[in-house]
Motif scaffolding. Sequence first.
Motif, PDB file in Angstrom:
ATOM      1  N   GLY A  32       0.080   2.114   3.043  1.00  0.00           N
ATOM      2  CA  GLY A  32      -1.330   2.435   2.939  1.00  0.00           C
ATOM      3  C   GLY A  32      -1.538   3.867   2.472  1.00  0.00           C
ATOM      4  O   GLY A  32      -0.941   4.801   3.014  1.00  0.00           O
ATOM      5  N   LEU A  33      -2.389   4.053   1.482  1.00  0.00           N
ATOM      6  CA  LEU A  33      -2.574   5.377   0.888  1.00  0.00           C
ATOM      7  C   LEU A  33      -3.155   6.374   1.892  1.00  0.00           C
ATOM      8  O   LEU A  33      -2.632   7.488   2.041  1.00  0.00           O
ATOM      9  N   LEU A  34      -4.230   6.014   2.578  1.00  0.00           N
ATOM     10  CA  LEU A  34      -4.838   6.955   3.517  1.00  0.00           C
ATOM     11  C   LEU A  34      -3.962   7.174   4.747  1.00  0.00           C
ATOM     12  O   LEU A  34      -3.992   8.251   5.344  1.00  0.00           O
ATOM     13  N   ASP A  35      -3.175   6.172   5.115  1.00  0.00           N
ATOM     14  CA  ASP A  35      -2.212   6.376   6.203  1.00  0.00           C
ATOM     15  C   ASP A  35      -1.304   7.559   5.884  1.00  0.00           C
ATOM     16  O   ASP A  35      -0.932   8.338   6.772  1.00  0.00           O
ATOM     17  N   LEU A  36      -0.934   7.674   4.622  1.00  0.00           N
ATOM     18  CA  LEU A  36      -0.086   8.779   4.172  1.00  0.00           C
ATOM     19  C   LEU A  36      -0.887  10.067   4.021  1.00  0.00           C
ATOM     20  O   LEU A  36      -0.568  11.090   4.637  1.00  0.00           O
ATOM     21  N   THR A  37      -1.949  10.017   3.230  1.00  0.00           N
ATOM     22  CA  THR A  37      -2.608  11.259   2.814  1.00  0.00           C
ATOM     23  C   THR A  37      -3.502  11.865   3.894  1.00  0.00           C
ATOM     24  O   THR A  37      -3.728  13.074   3.894  1.00  0.00           O
TER      25      THR A  37
END
Length: 236
Positions: A32-37
């Motif tokens: 997941g992108l927001l999980d990372l960023t």
Amino acid sequence: MSIDEMNHRSEHQHPAQVQPRTVIFVAYPQMGLLDLTGAQTVFWAATRSLGELGLPGYDLHTASLDGGSIRTGEGLVVETQRLGELADSLIDTLIVPGSPHMRQVMADSAPLVDWLRVAATTARRTTSVCSGSFFLARAGLLDGLRVATHWLMADLFERMFPQVELDREAIFVQQGSVWTSAGVSAGIDLALAMVEADNGREVAMQVARRMVVYYRRPDNQEQWSPLLQSQCPAGA
């Protein structure tokens, strides 16, 4: 000064800390992108705030097993280092993001799970955002612990890992050196809590102000907050 005050101060003060803390964000296809960023931005902002105080911050790395380009679950491509390149690093914090496609991801998880199992033995802190908890659980790092994960994945998590105590309500949970969080934006709350544990409340508050977010929601706040429930249509 009371014993409690002394313990509180010693938790946040690290006089021997003269180098940035190495934080590795463990990447994999379909994460997941927001999980990372979300969490990554917290540590980036903390580094800026600490730098203004003349203090070391965080050395951030996004790394995958093979390195190179990783396509997130949302379709955006992220460039990564190879985890093997960081083998000699003194890892402070490991952060594993979740995935909106965790069922499929778990089918090919063995190599990354093996790496995590070994790396966690030397890292000061091992954490997951959202369904990244599946990786930690499969590595045996959550056995007997109370943990959080995304509410949509709770039933699957309990079926797969009955040896782990899942807290369906909490947005993040700390159990010693292991931290886990609920879905997506809860990773920001998790990261702010870790920044506070490392550097104190004022630095964490500065980060929240930079990011224009709440200082942080308490760890025991329900994933379905009363405000959110009140906004749902009747019967939803």
